[in-house]
Design a protein around this motif. Structure first.
Motif, PDB file in Angstrom:
ATOM      1  N   GLU A  33     -10.866  15.760  10.536  1.00  0.00           N
ATOM      2  CA  GLU A  33     -10.298  15.820  11.887  1.00  0.00           C
ATOM      3  C   GLU A  33      -8.822  15.438  11.910  1.00  0.00           C
ATOM      4  OE1 GLU A  33     -11.056  14.001  16.404  1.00  0.00           O
ATOM      5  OE2 GLU A  33     -12.461  13.534  14.778  1.00  0.00           O
ATOM      6  N   PHE A  34      -8.419  14.582  10.960  1.00  0.00           N
ATOM      7  CA  PHE A  34      -7.037  14.087  10.945  1.00  0.00           C
ATOM      8  C   PHE A  34      -6.443  14.334   9.557  1.00  0.00           C
ATOM      9  CE2 PHE A  34      -9.778  11.366  13.549  1.00  0.00           C
ATOM     10  CZ  PHE A  34      -9.225  11.573  14.811  1.00  0.00           C
ATOM     11  N   PRO A  35      -5.975  15.545   9.286  1.00  0.00           N
ATOM     12  CA  PRO A  35      -5.511  15.901   7.936  1.00  0.00           C
ATOM     13  C   PRO A  35      -4.354  15.039   7.432  1.00  0.00           C
ATOM     14  CG  PRO A  35      -5.788  17.864   9.292  1.00  0.00           C
ATOM     15  CD  PRO A  35      -5.910  16.690  10.208  1.00  0.00           C
ATOM     16  N   GLU A  36      -3.553  14.480   8.349  1.00  0.00           N
ATOM     17  CA  GLU A  36      -2.368  13.750   7.924  1.00  0.00           C
ATOM     18  C   GLU A  36      -2.606  12.254   7.742  1.00  0.00           C
ATOM     19  OE1 GLU A  36       0.801  14.581  10.587  1.00  0.00           O
ATOM     20  OE2 GLU A  36       0.888  16.712  10.102  1.00  0.00           O
ATOM     21  N   VAL A  37      -3.841  11.791   7.967  1.00  0.00           N
ATOM     22  CA  VAL A  37      -4.111  10.367   7.812  1.00  0.00           C
ATOM     23  C   VAL A  37      -3.989   9.991   6.335  1.00  0.00           C
ATOM     24  CG1 VAL A  37      -6.619  10.533   7.456  1.00  0.00           C
ATOM     25  CG2 VAL A  37      -5.649   8.496   8.528  1.00  0.00           C
ATOM     26  N   SER A  38      -3.568   8.757   6.086  1.00  0.00           N
ATOM     27  CA  SER A  38      -3.374   8.286   4.717  1.00  0.00           C
ATOM     28  C   SER A  38      -3.927   6.869   4.581  1.00  0.00           C
ATOM     29  CB  SER A  38      -1.886   8.288   4.362  1.00  0.00           C
ATOM     30  OG  SER A  38      -1.181   7.378   5.194  1.00  0.00           O
ATOM     31  N   ILE A  39      -4.047   6.416   3.341  1.00  0.00           N
ATOM     32  CA  ILE A  39      -4.510   5.050   3.105  1.00  0.00           C
ATOM     33  C   ILE A  39      -3.527   4.052   3.705  1.00  0.00           C
ATOM     34  CG2 ILE A  39      -4.812   3.310   1.288  1.00  0.00           C
ATOM     35  CD1 ILE A  39      -6.285   5.361  -0.343  1.00  0.00           C
ATOM     36  N   SER A  40      -2.225   4.341   3.572  1.00  0.00           N
ATOM     37  CA  SER A  40      -1.234   3.430   4.152  1.00  0.00           C
ATOM     38  C   SER A  40      -1.359   3.361   5.667  1.00  0.00           C
ATOM     39  CB  SER A  40       0.180   3.866   3.759  1.00  0.00           C
ATOM     40  OG  SER A  40       0.458   5.160   4.243  1.00  0.00           O
ATOM     41  N   LYS A  41      -1.727   4.462   6.303  1.00  0.00           N
ATOM     42  CA  LYS A  41      -1.931   4.470   7.754  1.00  0.00           C
ATOM     43  C   LYS A  41      -3.122   3.589   8.130  1.00  0.00           C
ATOM     44  CE  LYS A  41      -1.864   6.096  12.070  1.00  0.00           C
ATOM     45  NZ  LYS A  41      -0.756   5.893  13.016  1.00  0.00           N
ATOM     46  N   ILE A  42      -4.206   3.684   7.371  1.00  0.00           N
ATOM     47  CA  ILE A  42      -5.395   2.861   7.644  1.00  0.00           C
ATOM     48  C   ILE A  42      -5.050   1.389   7.467  1.00  0.00           C
ATOM     49  CG2 ILE A  42      -7.744   2.324   6.896  1.00  0.00           C
ATOM     50  CD1 ILE A  42      -8.017   5.282   6.084  1.00  0.00           C
ATOM     51  N   ARG A  43      -4.306   1.083   6.411  1.00  0.00           N
ATOM     52  CA  ARG A  43      -3.895  -0.307   6.185  1.00  0.00           C
ATOM     53  C   ARG A  43      -2.997  -0.806   7.308  1.00  0.00           C
ATOM     54  NH1 ARG A  43      -2.482   0.529  -0.220  1.00  0.00           N
ATOM     55  NH2 ARG A  43      -4.607   0.222  -1.047  1.00  0.00           N
ATOM     56  N   PHE A  44      -2.121   0.069   7.808  1.00  0.00           N
ATOM     57  CA  PHE A  44      -1.247  -0.300   8.910  1.00  0.00           C
ATOM     58  C   PHE A  44      -2.066  -0.612  10.161  1.00  0.00           C
ATOM     59  CE2 PHE A  44       1.052   1.184  12.739  1.00  0.00           C
ATOM     60  CZ  PHE A  44       2.076   0.243  12.761  1.00  0.00           C
ATOM     61  N   LEU A  45      -3.062   0.228  10.453  1.00  0.00           N
ATOM     62  CA  LEU A  45      -3.901  -0.018  11.628  1.00  0.00           C
ATOM     63  C   LEU A  45      -4.683  -1.324  11.486  1.00  0.00           C
ATOM     64  CD1 LEU A  45      -5.244   3.598  12.305  1.00  0.00           C
ATOM     65  CD2 LEU A  45      -3.442   2.376  13.528  1.00  0.00           C
ATOM     66  N   GLU A  46      -5.086  -1.646  10.264  1.00  0.00           N
ATOM     67  CA  GLU A  46      -5.742  -2.930  10.028  1.00  0.00           C
ATOM     68  C   GLU A  46      -4.776  -4.077  10.287  1.00  0.00           C
ATOM     69  OE1 GLU A  46      -7.674  -5.655   6.445  1.00  0.00           O
ATOM     70  OE2 GLU A  46      -6.990  -3.601   6.006  1.00  0.00           O
ATOM     71  N   ALA A  47      -3.550  -3.946   9.780  1.00  0.00           N
ATOM     72  CA  ALA A  47      -2.551  -5.001   9.971  1.00  0.00           C
ATOM     73  C   ALA A  47      -2.238  -5.222  11.444  1.00  0.00           C
ATOM     74  CB  ALA A  47      -1.272  -4.644   9.209  1.00  0.00           C
ATOM     75  N   GLU A  48      -2.353  -4.142  12.261  1.00  0.00           N
ATOM     76  CA  GLU A  48      -2.092  -4.245  13.699  1.00  0.00           C
ATOM     77  C   GLU A  48      -3.314  -4.726  14.487  1.00  0.00           C
ATOM     78  OE1 GLU A  48       0.918  -3.611  15.383  1.00  0.00           O
ATOM     79  OE2 GLU A  48       1.646  -3.765  13.326  1.00  0.00           O
ATOM     80  N   GLY A  49      -4.413  -5.004  13.765  1.00  0.00           N
ATOM     81  CA  GLY A  49      -5.605  -5.541  14.417  1.00  0.00           C
ATOM     82  C   GLY A  49      -6.505  -4.513  15.054  1.00  0.00           C
ATOM     83  N   LEU A  50      -6.316  -3.229  14.721  1.00  0.00           N
ATOM     84  CA  LEU A  50      -7.142  -2.179  15.323  1.00  0.00           C
ATOM     85  C   LEU A  50      -8.515  -2.098  14.679  1.00  0.00           C
ATOM     86  CD1 LEU A  50      -6.102  -0.361  17.670  1.00  0.00           C
ATOM     87  CD2 LEU A  50      -4.248  -1.364  16.352  1.00  0.00           C
ATOM     88  N   VAL A  51      -8.647  -2.569  13.452  1.00  0.00           N
ATOM     89  CA  VAL A  51      -9.929  -2.552  12.757  1.00  0.00           C
ATOM     90  C   VAL A  51      -9.969  -3.755  11.828  1.00  0.00           C
ATOM     91  CG1 VAL A  51      -9.105  -1.114  10.839  1.00  0.00           C
ATOM     92  CG2 VAL A  51     -11.543  -1.098  11.434  1.00  0.00           C
ATOM     93  N   GLU A  52     -11.163  -4.314  11.623  1.00  0.00           N
ATOM     94  CA  GLU A  52     -11.313  -5.499  10.779  1.00  0.00           C
ATOM     95  C   GLU A  52     -12.398  -5.254   9.740  1.00  0.00           C
ATOM     96  OE1 GLU A  52     -11.950  -9.001  13.062  1.00  0.00           O
ATOM     97  OE2 GLU A  52     -10.082  -8.818  14.191  1.00  0.00           O
ATOM     98  N   PRO A  53     -12.065  -4.585   8.645  1.00  0.00           N
ATOM     99  CA  PRO A  53     -13.083  -4.342   7.616  1.00  0.00           C
ATOM    100  C   PRO A  53     -13.482  -5.637   6.921  1.00  0.00           C
ATOM    101  CG  PRO A  53     -10.913  -3.736   6.808  1.00  0.00           C
ATOM    102  CD  PRO A  53     -10.744  -4.059   8.264  1.00  0.00           C
ATOM    103  N   ARG A  54     -14.677  -5.644   6.344  1.00  0.00           N
ATOM    104  CA  ARG A  54     -15.092  -6.769   5.515  1.00  0.00           C
ATOM    105  C   ARG A  54     -14.327  -6.711   4.192  1.00  0.00           C
ATOM    106  NH1 ARG A  54     -19.226  -5.034   8.590  1.00  0.00           N
ATOM    107  NH2 ARG A  54     -20.672  -6.560   9.489  1.00  0.00           N
ATOM    108  N   ARG A  55     -14.379  -7.800   3.462  1.00  0.00           N
ATOM    109  CA  ARG A  55     -13.703  -7.877   2.166  1.00  0.00           C
ATOM    110  C   ARG A  55     -14.678  -8.379   1.104  1.00  0.00           C
ATOM    111  NH1 ARG A  55      -7.924  -6.659   1.420  1.00  0.00           N
ATOM    112  NH2 ARG A  55      -7.034  -6.602   3.524  1.00  0.00           N
ATOM    113  N   THR A  56     -14.584  -7.829  -0.098  1.00  0.00           N
ATOM    114  CA  THR A  56     -15.350  -8.351  -1.225  1.00  0.00           C
ATOM    115  C   THR A  56     -14.640  -9.603  -1.732  1.00  0.00           C
ATOM    116  OG1 THR A  56     -14.105  -7.112  -2.883  1.00  0.00           O
ATOM    117  CG2 THR A  56     -15.974  -5.986  -1.838  1.00  0.00           C
TER     118      THR A  56
END
Length: 246
Positions: A33-56
């Protein structure tokens, strides 16, 4: 074992029983659905508090199906509504709390006819800050300064920006990916100002009327003429380029 970002006990599956996935797997799920999304974009959204994944224990991110869906919602609201991340976060957090939260901000979607229409009855943001505008358009300060130097975006007297600036900034950013620089877009700005001047000239007598109902009618007429002007402009551009709607 996994740990949650808040330090609570974690596990290798989501509450629904589905396995948690890596950031690479999330990227693959979103790219349809979002061809231009990247890993850095996901990390940025995490840093902005939009998502809180678990961590190993070793620090690797692990995402639940709910995390993936929340990321998709964020990306849709950026793409379809050009909302600042702060506004998106507040909206999604309110929904997660079970609150009735009409989507705020500039509620505009491009209709099949090519007109921009606001969703009725919802509030619009009167002002956003510089940082919010930069985040929404995914542009740095130098890029915004260049847009401003060409008059494509104009800050308010207090240094903030009106809600429409979010739409303009995101569109400028998208056009820039195709090589259209601010100097190329000055003609569009000039054309828009001429169209706006014509519309304002038509409604000016109504706006000056003593009757409040007549003045209110002027504002409704202004909105209708603006929508018609945008539709005409879009149709003329498509016609000039030989592009036909499906």
């Amino acid at each position: 074992m996994l740990r949650t970002p808040k330090g609570g006990a974690g596990h290798g599956t989501a509450p629904t029983g589905e396995p948690l996935v890596s950031i690479g797997a999330v990227l693959n799920r979103l790219r349809d659905e979002f061809p231009e999304v990247s890993i850095s974009k996901i990390r940025f959204l995490e840093a902005e508090g939009l998502v809180e994944p678990r961590r190993t224990p070793s620090g690797y991110r692990k995402f639940s199906p709910e995390d993936v869906e929340r990321l998709a919602q964020v990306l849709r609201m950026q793409r379809d509504h050009y909302l600042p991340l702060k506004v998106i976060k507040e909206h999604l957090d309110a929904v997660a709390r079970g609150e009735r939260a009409p989507l705020p901000g500039p509620q505009r979607e491009l209709l099949p006819e090519g007109s921009w229409e606001a969703e009725p009855g919802l509030p619009t943001a009167a002002r956003i800050g510089r940082a919010e505008l930069l985040a929404a358009a995914e542009v740095d300060g130098d890029g915004l300064a260049e847009w401003e130097s060409y008059g494509l975006i104009t800050p308010m007297p207090d240094g903030g920006y009106d809600a429409e600036s979010v739409t303009v900034a995101k569109l400028l950013s998208d056009l820039g990916k195709f090589g259209l620089e601010p100097r190329h877009l000055r003609a569009m700005k000039a054309a828009a100002e001429r169209e706006a001047g014509l519309v304002e000239q038509l409604v000016a007598p109504l706006r000056r009327h003593r009757n409040p109902q007549t003045r209110a009618h002027a504002e409704e007429t202004l909105k209708e003429l603006a929508a018609l002007s945008v539709r005409l402009h879009a149709a003329l551009v498509r016609s000039a380029l030989g592009v036909h709607q499906q």
